[in-house]
Design an enzyme around this catalytic site. Structure first.
Site, PDB file in Angstrom:
ATOM      1  N   LYS A  46      32.094  65.407  23.250  1.00 11.72           N
ATOM      2  CA  LYS A  46      31.532  67.278  22.938  1.00 11.72           C
ATOM      3  C   LYS A  46      31.858  67.840  24.178  1.00 11.72           C
ATOM      4  O   LYS A  46      30.686  67.817  24.952  1.00 11.72           O
ATOM      5  CB  LYS A  46      29.638  66.838  21.923  1.00 11.72           C
ATOM      6  N   ASP A  93      20.026  63.639  16.657  1.00 12.98           N
ATOM      7  CA  ASP A  93      20.965  63.304  15.011  1.00 12.98           C
ATOM      8  C   ASP A  93      20.298  62.305  14.667  1.00 12.98           C
ATOM      9  O   ASP A  93      21.325  61.447  14.158  1.00 12.98           O
ATOM     10  CB  ASP A  93      22.925  62.878  16.329  1.00 12.98           C
ATOM     11  N   ARG A 135      29.198  59.385   9.953  1.00  9.05           N
ATOM     12  CA  ARG A 135      30.183  57.570   8.614  1.00  9.05           C
ATOM     13  C   ARG A 135      30.158  56.846   8.491  1.00  9.05           C
ATOM     14  O   ARG A 135      29.770  55.759   8.365  1.00  9.05           O
ATOM     15  CB  ARG A 135      30.901  58.808   8.279  1.00  9.05           C
ATOM     16  N   LYS A 160      20.622  58.131   8.603  1.00  9.38           N
ATOM     17  CA  LYS A 160      22.194  58.338  10.063  1.00  9.38           C
ATOM     18  C   LYS A 160      20.568  58.836  11.442  1.00  9.38           C
ATOM     19  O   LYS A 160      20.046  59.405  11.447  1.00  9.38           O
ATOM     20  CB  LYS A 160      22.820  59.788  10.047  1.00  9.38           C
ATOM     21  N   GLU A 178      31.138  59.452  13.825  1.00 16.55           N
ATOM     22  CA  GLU A 178      30.503  58.520  14.321  1.00 16.55           C
ATOM     23  C   GLU A 178      29.079  58.618  13.527  1.00 16.55           C
ATOM     24  O   GLU A 178      29.413  56.785  13.121  1.00 16.55           O
ATOM     25  CB  GLU A 178      30.112  58.256  16.046  1.00 16.55           C
TER      26      GLU A 178
HETATM   27  N1  BES Z   1      26.472  64.666  15.308  1.00 15.82           N
HETATM   28  C1  BES Z   1      27.765  65.122  14.682  1.00 15.82           C
HETATM   29  C2  BES Z   1      27.447  66.892  13.163  1.00 15.82           C
HETATM   30  C3  BES Z   1      26.128  67.734  14.020  1.00 15.82           C
HETATM   31  C4  BES Z   1      27.245  68.778  14.506  1.00 15.82           C
HETATM   32  C5  BES Z   1      24.813  67.689  13.595  1.00 15.82           C
HETATM   33  C6  BES Z   1      25.903  70.187  15.272  1.00 15.82           C
HETATM   34  C7  BES Z   1      24.245  68.570  14.048  1.00 15.82           C
HETATM   35  C8  BES Z   1      24.805  70.069  14.346  1.00 15.82           C
HETATM   36  C9  BES Z   1      28.552  64.808  13.613  1.00 15.82           C
HETATM   37  O1  BES Z   1      28.644  63.464  14.575  1.00 15.82           O
HETATM   38  C10 BES Z   1      29.996  65.416  14.687  1.00 15.82           C
HETATM   39  O2  BES Z   1      30.113  65.347  15.667  1.00 15.82           O
HETATM   40  N2  BES Z   1      31.168  65.203  13.535  1.00 15.82           N
HETATM   41  C11 BES Z   1      32.391  65.691  13.904  1.00 15.82           C
HETATM   42  C12 BES Z   1      32.974  65.538  12.983  1.00 15.82           C
HETATM   43  C13 BES Z   1      34.023  65.976  12.501  1.00 15.82           C
HETATM   44  C14 BES Z   1      35.240  65.423  14.299  1.00 15.82           C
HETATM   45  C15 BES Z   1      35.074  65.605  11.664  1.00 15.82           C
HETATM   46  C16 BES Z   1      32.126  67.854  13.376  1.00 15.82           C
HETATM   47  O3  BES Z   1      31.264  67.546  13.065  1.00 15.82           O
HETATM   48  O4  BES Z   1      32.282  68.596  14.587  1.00 15.82           O
HETATM   49 ZN    ZN Z   2      26.359  62.839  15.091  1.00 16.13          ZN
HETATM   50 MN    MN Z   3      29.389  63.455  16.378  1.00 22.66          MN
END
Ligand code: BES
Ligand code: ZN
Ligand code: MN
Length: 500
Positions: A277, A288, A351, A265, A349
């Site tokens: 966020k 990321d 995935r 990724k 995003e």
């Molecule tokens: N990049 C984030 C996940 C992440 C969170 C990485 C903290 C490192 C530290 C990912 O893209 C994300 O935002 N995931 C969401 C998914 C959800 C919307 C299903 C999440 O984890 O809240």
């Molecule tokens: Zn992300």
């Molecule tokens: Mn995200």
């Protein structure tokens, strides 16, 4: 830094410092006991008085005043002797190397590998110790306009290696240097600010790797990505002014046999997009692209080591930003394999970009597919910052990754992809949706990816909790950790060696 392997013992080595380990609550043995005798029982007295406790990575520097050939004896804590892995000595070496470098010491010998838990092979212990030194010695702060940094270590000597073990240990240490440097290469990329580490910059770095590590490099631009039908990847990229890149690295180490593909990724900044966020700590979302950096770093090492196996790295690189052009919650996207995806959150995003990259890797004929991603915050809830989550559709490949992680000193833990979880991704209007709700968020992220690998053996590493260290630790400074880099290298070594 020169890495030497020598038969000289901890008492004979005549550099600036010699490093030995002390376990917590145990009497000195091996090189520590020998050094204690040479120092007329000083170490024992310090243990009795509580000044040396043997706590993990506690560093005590003693001046030997001519009683040992080295000017200093460095006693570093290995923690409770319950841990059967090489992790304590790996971290101890990192901590000691860092303290010594910062105190102006230049020539260091280590006997730590001689204190491995019983059953460990000497070469594995020596590799862990040398990799640990590289990890400990990494320093960030690359953007400061004035840097007052202590010089690097000149020499690290692996002590007490017998004639019979010399050749194998020298080979192990050569690999350790490459793997250690690769880890720090990944950390450098992840630590770069997001205005510098753009998709275009990552692609340039990949082209440079092509030169330096003998890899074939191909960089696809948005028109080519669109022609391939990567509707999910491009949707994520649409909100940003920075154009996306699909980076493909190839190590042609064999004409036939397994073809490994690593997919990383490469989200160079994740704001969440329209599902934005919270502002607090958003700056660390530059991490990321840690999966992409790990894949680039692993390919760098695999190329330098000339491993006898074909390995392909695929990194979809883009930002995720809100704008008038950004993709929306409610959009339905079509991925490269024709599956349709209902977008519930633009913050899920990773995935989406990985879906297309996995289909692409599958089309390139991968026999072993592994993706690495900072995919879910839920993985931090499940495993904290201690271990990465591992999921897959092929038990022997999952086992291979767990074993590689153990060798690499990276904690990994398997999570199940039970079929019941799949229904959380059911959509009323499309083949699947990109969010499966709060329960088992890491697993539903894994299930989403599984929909795009066909029947190829595949394993998914969620490194959201391990890619970033929130504070300075004795064995590694705050910031990017290079997570999964060494595990991928060890996995490729294993498959190249005919296992799995
Ligand atoms: N990049 C984030 C996940 C992440 C969170 C990485 C903290 C490192 C530290 C990912 O893209 C994300 O935002 N995931 C969401 C998914 C959800 C919307 C299903 C999440 O984890 O809240
Ligand atoms: Zn992300
Ligand atoms: Mn995200």
């Amino acid at each position: 830094m020169e890495i030497r392997v020598t038969s000289e013992s901890a008492l004979q080595y005549s550099g600036d410092a010699v490093v030995v380990g002390a376990a917590q609550g145990a009497a000195p043995t091996g090189p520590l006991a020998e050094a204690d005798r040479a120092l007329d029982g000083l170490v024992g007295r310090l243990i009795d008085s509580g000044e040396i406790r043997g706590k993990q990575s506690e560093v005590t520097v003693l001046h030997t005043e001519g009683k040992l050939a080295a000017a200093r004896l460095v006693v570093v804590g290995l923690g409770e002797p319950t841990e059967s892995s090489l992790l304590p000595m790996r971290r101890a070496m990192g901590a000691a190397a860092r303290v010594l470098r910062d105190r102006g010491v230049r020539r260091v010998g280590t006997a730590l590998h001689q204190q491995a838990p019983s059953g460990a092979r000497l070469q594995h212990a020596a590799r862990a110790v040398v990799e640990g030194a590289y990890v400990g010695l990494y320093r960030g702060a690359e953007c400061k306009s004035e840097q007052d940094l202590p010089d690097e270590l000149e020499e690290l000597s692996v002590l007490g290696v017998t004639e019979e073990e010399m050749e194998a240990t020298e080979a192990a240490v050569r690999v350790a240097r490459v793997a250690g440097e690769a880890t720090n290469y990944a950390r450098r990329l992840v630590n770069l600010p997001p205005n510098e580490a753009t998709p275009i910059r990552l692609a340039q770095e990949a082209v440079e790797l092509g030169e330096s590590a003998g890899l074939d490099v191909e960089v696809l631009e948005p028109a080519q990505i669109e022609a391939l039908g990567m509707g999910a990847f491009l949707a994520v990229a649409r909100g940003s002014e920075e154009p996306a890149r699909l980076i493909v690295l190839r190590h042609r180490g064999a004409q036939s046999g397994p073809r490994i593909a690593f997919v990383g990724k490469g989200l160079t900044f994740d704001s969440g997009g329209l599902s934005i966020k919270p502002a607090d700590k958003m700056e660390i979302m530059k991490q990321d692209m840690a999966g992409g950096a790990a894949v680039m770093a692993a390919l760098r090492a695999i190329g330098q080591l000339k491993l006898g196996v074909e390995v392909i790295g695929v990194i979809p690189a883009t930002e995720n930003l809100p704008s008038g052009k950004a993709y929306r919650p409610g959009d339905v996207l079509k991925a490269m394999n024709g599956k349709t995806i209902e977008v519930v959150s633009t913050d899920a995003e990773g995935r989406l970009i990985l879906a297309d990259a996995l289909v692409y890797a599958h089309q390139l004929g991968a026999t072993h597919l592994s993706d690495v991603a900072t995919l879910t915050g839920a993985c931090i809830i499940a495993l904290g910052h201690v271990a990465a989550g591992v999921m897959g559709n092929d038990s022997s490949l999952v086992e291979a990754v767990l074993d590689a992680g153990e060798r690499a000193g990276e904690r990994m833990w398997r999570l199940p992809l039970f079929p019941e979880y799949r229904s959380q991704l059911d959509s009323k209007i499309a083949d699947l949706k990109n969010v499966g709700g709060r329960p088992a968020g890491t697993i539903t992220g894994g299930w989403f990816l599984r929909e795009f690998v066909g029947d190829t053996a595949w394993v998914h590493l969620d490194i959201a909790g391990t890619a970033w260290s929130e504070r300075d630790e004795p064995h590694q400074i705050e910031g990017a950790t290079g997570a999964a880099t060494r595990t991928l290298i060890a996995l490729a070594e294993r498959i190249a060696g005919g296992v799995t």
